[in-house]
Motif scaffolding. Structure first.
Motif, PDB file in Angstrom:
ATOM      1  N   SER A   1      -4.171 -32.244  68.596  1.00 37.63           N
ATOM      2  CA  SER A   1      -5.612 -31.972  68.627  1.00 37.63           C
ATOM      3  C   SER A   1      -5.929 -30.481  68.671  1.00 37.63           C
ATOM      4  CB  SER A   1      -6.264 -32.701  69.787  1.00 37.63           C
ATOM      5  OG  SER A   1      -5.691 -32.225  70.970  1.00 37.63           O
ATOM      6  N   ARG A   2      -4.917 -29.637  68.948  1.00 34.19           N
ATOM      7  CA  ARG A   2      -5.211 -28.200  68.957  1.00 34.19           C
ATOM      8  C   ARG A   2      -5.196 -27.613  67.541  1.00 34.19           C
ATOM      9  NH1 ARG A   2      -1.298 -26.478  73.660  1.00 34.19           N
ATOM     10  NH2 ARG A   2      -0.334 -28.321  72.800  1.00 34.19           N
ATOM     11  N   GLN A   3      -4.683 -28.392  66.604  1.00 32.17           N
ATOM     12  CA  GLN A   3      -4.647 -27.924  65.209  1.00 32.17           C
ATOM     13  C   GLN A   3      -6.002 -28.197  64.554  1.00 32.17           C
ATOM     14  OE1 GLN A   3      -0.879 -29.901  64.010  1.00 32.17           O
ATOM     15  NE2 GLN A   3      -1.488 -29.057  62.029  1.00 32.17           N
ATOM     16  N   PRO A   4      -6.631 -27.194  63.929  1.00 34.94           N
ATOM     17  CA  PRO A   4      -7.918 -27.489  63.272  1.00 34.94           C
ATOM     18  C   PRO A   4      -7.736 -28.450  62.086  1.00 34.94           C
ATOM     19  CG  PRO A   4      -7.434 -25.118  63.246  1.00 34.94           C
ATOM     20  CD  PRO A   4      -6.220 -25.800  63.775  1.00 34.94           C
ATOM     21  N   VAL A   5      -8.701 -29.314  61.882  1.00 35.92           N
ATOM     22  CA  VAL A   5      -8.705 -30.183  60.701  1.00 35.92           C
ATOM     23  C   VAL A   5      -9.139 -29.320  59.524  1.00 35.92           C
ATOM     24  CG1 VAL A   5      -9.806 -32.202  59.645  1.00 35.92           C
ATOM     25  CG2 VAL A   5      -9.210 -32.238  62.078  1.00 35.92           C
ATOM     26  N   LYS A   6      -8.369 -29.384  58.426  1.00 36.89           N
ATOM     27  CA  LYS A   6      -8.639 -28.503  57.277  1.00 36.89           C
ATOM     28  C   LYS A   6      -9.212 -29.300  56.105  1.00 36.89           C
ATOM     29  CE  LYS A   6      -5.616 -25.382  56.086  1.00 36.89           C
ATOM     30  NZ  LYS A   6      -4.321 -24.876  55.648  1.00 36.89           N
ATOM     31  N   ILE A   7     -10.356 -28.848  55.633  1.00 42.61           N
ATOM     32  CA  ILE A   7     -11.036 -29.555  54.541  1.00 42.61           C
ATOM     33  C   ILE A   7     -11.306 -28.587  53.404  1.00 42.61           C
ATOM     34  CG2 ILE A   7     -13.118 -30.883  53.938  1.00 42.61           C
ATOM     35  CD1 ILE A   7     -13.148 -31.261  57.165  1.00 42.61           C
ATOM     36  N   TRP A   8     -11.132 -29.055  52.191  1.00 46.78           N
ATOM     37  CA  TRP A   8     -11.398 -28.226  50.994  1.00 46.78           C
ATOM     38  C   TRP A   8     -12.484 -28.920  50.165  1.00 46.78           C
ATOM     39  CZ3 TRP A   8      -7.085 -26.942  46.839  1.00 46.78           C
ATOM     40  CH2 TRP A   8      -7.636 -26.091  45.853  1.00 46.78           C
TER      41      TRP A   8
ATOM     42  N   ASP B   1      -6.126 -31.546  55.109  1.00 39.79           N
ATOM     43  CA  ASP B   1      -6.202 -32.937  55.563  1.00 39.79           C
ATOM     44  C   ASP B   1      -7.090 -33.743  54.622  1.00 39.79           C
ATOM     45  OD1 ASP B   1      -4.831 -32.852  58.289  1.00 39.79           O
ATOM     46  OD2 ASP B   1      -6.264 -31.194  58.463  1.00 39.79           O
ATOM     47  N   ILE B   2      -8.080 -33.063  54.046  1.00 38.60           N
ATOM     48  CA  ILE B   2      -9.058 -33.763  53.201  1.00 38.60           C
ATOM     49  C   ILE B   2      -9.453 -32.833  52.049  1.00 38.60           C
ATOM     50  CG2 ILE B   2     -11.350 -34.846  53.120  1.00 38.60           C
ATOM     51  CD1 ILE B   2     -11.220 -34.926  56.250  1.00 38.60           C
TER      52      ILE B   2
ATOM     53  N   CYS C   1      -3.558 -31.976  44.642  1.00 37.02           N
ATOM     54  CA  CYS C   1      -2.752 -32.810  45.545  1.00 37.02           C
ATOM     55  C   CYS C   1      -1.573 -32.034  46.123  1.00 37.02           C
ATOM     56  CB  CYS C   1      -2.247 -34.057  44.825  1.00 37.02           C
ATOM     57  SG  CYS C   1      -3.534 -35.289  44.646  1.00 37.02           S
ATOM     58  N   TYR C   2      -1.105 -31.043  45.379  1.00 37.21           N
ATOM     59  CA  TYR C   2      -0.011 -30.209  45.855  1.00 37.21           C
ATOM     60  C   TYR C   2      -0.420 -29.506  47.156  1.00 37.21           C
ATOM     61  CZ  TYR C   2       3.850 -26.911  45.490  1.00 37.21           C
ATOM     62  OH  TYR C   2       4.965 -26.176  45.745  1.00 37.21           O
ATOM     63  N   LYS C   3      -1.724 -29.287  47.322  1.00 38.36           N
ATOM     64  CA  LYS C   3      -2.246 -28.586  48.503  1.00 38.36           C
ATOM     65  C   LYS C   3      -2.700 -29.560  49.601  1.00 38.36           C
ATOM     66  CE  LYS C   3      -2.021 -24.483  46.554  1.00 38.36           C
ATOM     67  NZ  LYS C   3      -1.231 -23.385  47.126  1.00 38.36           N
ATOM     68  N   LEU C   4      -2.547 -30.849  49.349  1.00 37.76           N
ATOM     69  CA  LEU C   4      -3.025 -31.876  50.296  1.00 37.76           C
ATOM     70  C   LEU C   4      -1.828 -32.441  51.061  1.00 37.76           C
ATOM     71  CD1 LEU C   4      -5.539 -33.695  51.073  1.00 37.76           C
ATOM     72  CD2 LEU C   4      -4.876 -35.202  49.174  1.00 37.76           C
ATOM     73  N   LYS C   5      -2.015 -32.677  52.389  1.00 37.20           N
ATOM     74  CA  LYS C   5      -0.930 -33.267  53.183  1.00 37.20           C
ATOM     75  C   LYS C   5      -0.651 -34.690  52.709  1.00 37.20           C
ATOM     76  CE  LYS C   5      -1.868 -31.070  57.648  1.00 37.20           C
ATOM     77  NZ  LYS C   5      -2.597 -31.254  58.904  1.00 37.20           N
ATOM     78  N   ASN C   6       0.563 -35.164  52.908  1.00 36.66           N
ATOM     79  CA  ASN C   6       0.831 -36.577  52.656  1.00 36.66           C
ATOM     80  C   ASN C   6      -0.092 -37.395  53.553  1.00 36.66           C
ATOM     81  OD1 ASN C   6       2.797 -36.157  50.784  1.00 36.66           O
ATOM     82  ND2 ASN C   6       4.475 -36.200  52.284  1.00 36.66           N
ATOM     83  N   ASN C   7      -0.630 -38.472  53.013  1.00 36.75           N
ATOM     84  CA  ASN C   7      -1.622 -39.319  53.706  1.00 36.75           C
ATOM     85  C   ASN C   7      -2.990 -38.654  53.852  1.00 36.75           C
ATOM     86  OD1 ASN C   7      -0.195 -41.722  54.146  1.00 36.75           O
ATOM     87  ND2 ASN C   7       1.010 -40.641  55.723  1.00 36.75           N
TER      88      ASN C   7
END
Ligand SMILES: C[S@@+](CC[C@H](N)C(=O)[O-])C[C@H]1O[C@@H](n2cnc3c(N)ncnc32)[C@H](O)[C@@H]1O
Length: 293
Positions: free
Chosen positions: A118-125, A231-232, A255-261
């Motif tokens: 939870s300390r990691q920021p959620v990253k959205i593009w 993440d998204i 997709c190369y820049k997107l995490k798995n899942n």
């Protein structure tokens, strides 16, 4: 009058310069190759009318003169970018395709928070973010989640081809009709009204503006010079302007820049049917990345 200068009179009595087929071909080949945007013959009138005011501004008598200038060394530094601004379609809205934002709130954010530290920021593009309505809507949804459910930190990255439109996103100032359909409670919380009564504009609050960073990116670039591990990714209502081959290449690079899942959102009239991309559908136009094997 030069033989290339063909004029017609519109209803207002103003002479309009006609684009010849040769002019159109030069432009459409460039636009398709460099920007990915399809330019079939039916778009000629649209292109002609969008560029007309640039000819007037320079007092060019023909499209050929204008195009020569755009592709000259001097034109490439300045006018080419203006032409790109005029050629792109930037239509967007706050809460456009609201089902996506409900799903983000109800399903995507809780799932991500369950799985990450939870300390990691959620990253959205927001890829193809236009004038900012999409990334600021995402920021509003996340702020609501933080207020009502659980605190977490997040960052939003917005990219677009057009410098003019990125400038608008950065300023985050909109005429108040742009937020007419947003509930009053949300307007009050996230928008500031201009003090000038003549000037009916609103501005996104600084707390949300600080969450968004912006960068110019052309999806036609061979590789994307942007951070990874999102993440998204939202890439909505952009790929519709590209042919299927280009769509496949662009989705793979994203997709190369997107995490798995990680989650990937497309616009409602876009699809990945028949494309070789590492995504599986979870809902119409909403996908999850599967690992490259
Ligand atoms: C119709 S808007 C969509 C905005 C927002 N995503 C939405 O759904 O409301 C499409 C955006 O894609 C951008 N665009 C078009 N071609 C592009 C390219 N080759 N690279 C990056 N962005 C591009 C345009 O500048 C425009 O702002």
């Amino acid at each position: 009058m030069s033989d290339q200068k063909i004029e017609s009179q519109n209803l207002a009595g103003i002479y309009k310069i006609q684009m010849t087929d040769a002019d159109f071909n030069r432009l459409s080949i460039f636009i398709n190759r460099e920007l990915g945007i399809k330019m079939p013959k039916e778009k000629k009138i649209m292109l002609q009318s969008r560029l007309q005011k640039r000819l007037n501004e320079f007092s060019f008598n023909t499209f050929r003169e204008y195009i020569d200038y755009v592709f000259s060394n001097a034109g490439k530094q300045t006018e080419l970018l203006k032409m790109i601004d005029l050629v792109t379609t930037n239509k967007t809205d706050f809460f456009r395709e609201p089902v996506h934002f409900e799903f983000l709130y109800e399903k995507v954010i809780p799932e991500i928070l369950n799985n990450i530290n939870s300390r990691q920021p959620v990253k959205i593009w927001s890829a193809g973010c236009s004038s900012g309505e999409e990334p600021y809507t995402i920021a509003i949804v996340l702020s609501e989640f933080i207020e009502n459910v659980q605190y977490f930190d997040y960052s939003i990255f917005g990219t677009d081809l057009s410098f003019r439109i990125l400038d608008k996103a950065l300023n985050a100032i909109y005429t108040d009709d742009r937020i007419a359909n947003i509930p009053m409670s949300i307007k009050k919380k996230y928008f500031l009204k201009s003090k000038d009564n003549q000037n009916k504009t609103v501005r996104v609050i600084p707390e949300l503006r600080s969450k968004l960073s912006l960068q110019r990116l052309n999806f036609m670039d061979y590789s994307y010079d942007v951070p990874g591990d999102y993440d998204i990714i939202f890439c909505r209502n952009v790929l519709i302007y590209f042919d299927r081959d280009t769509q496949e290449k662009v989705i793979n690079r994203l997709c190369y820049k997107l995490k798995n899942n990680g989650y990937f959102f497309l616009g409602h009239s876009e699809s990945i049917t028949g494309l070789n991309v590492p995504l599986k559908q979870v809902k119409p136009t909403i996908f999850k990345k599967i690992s490259y094997e």
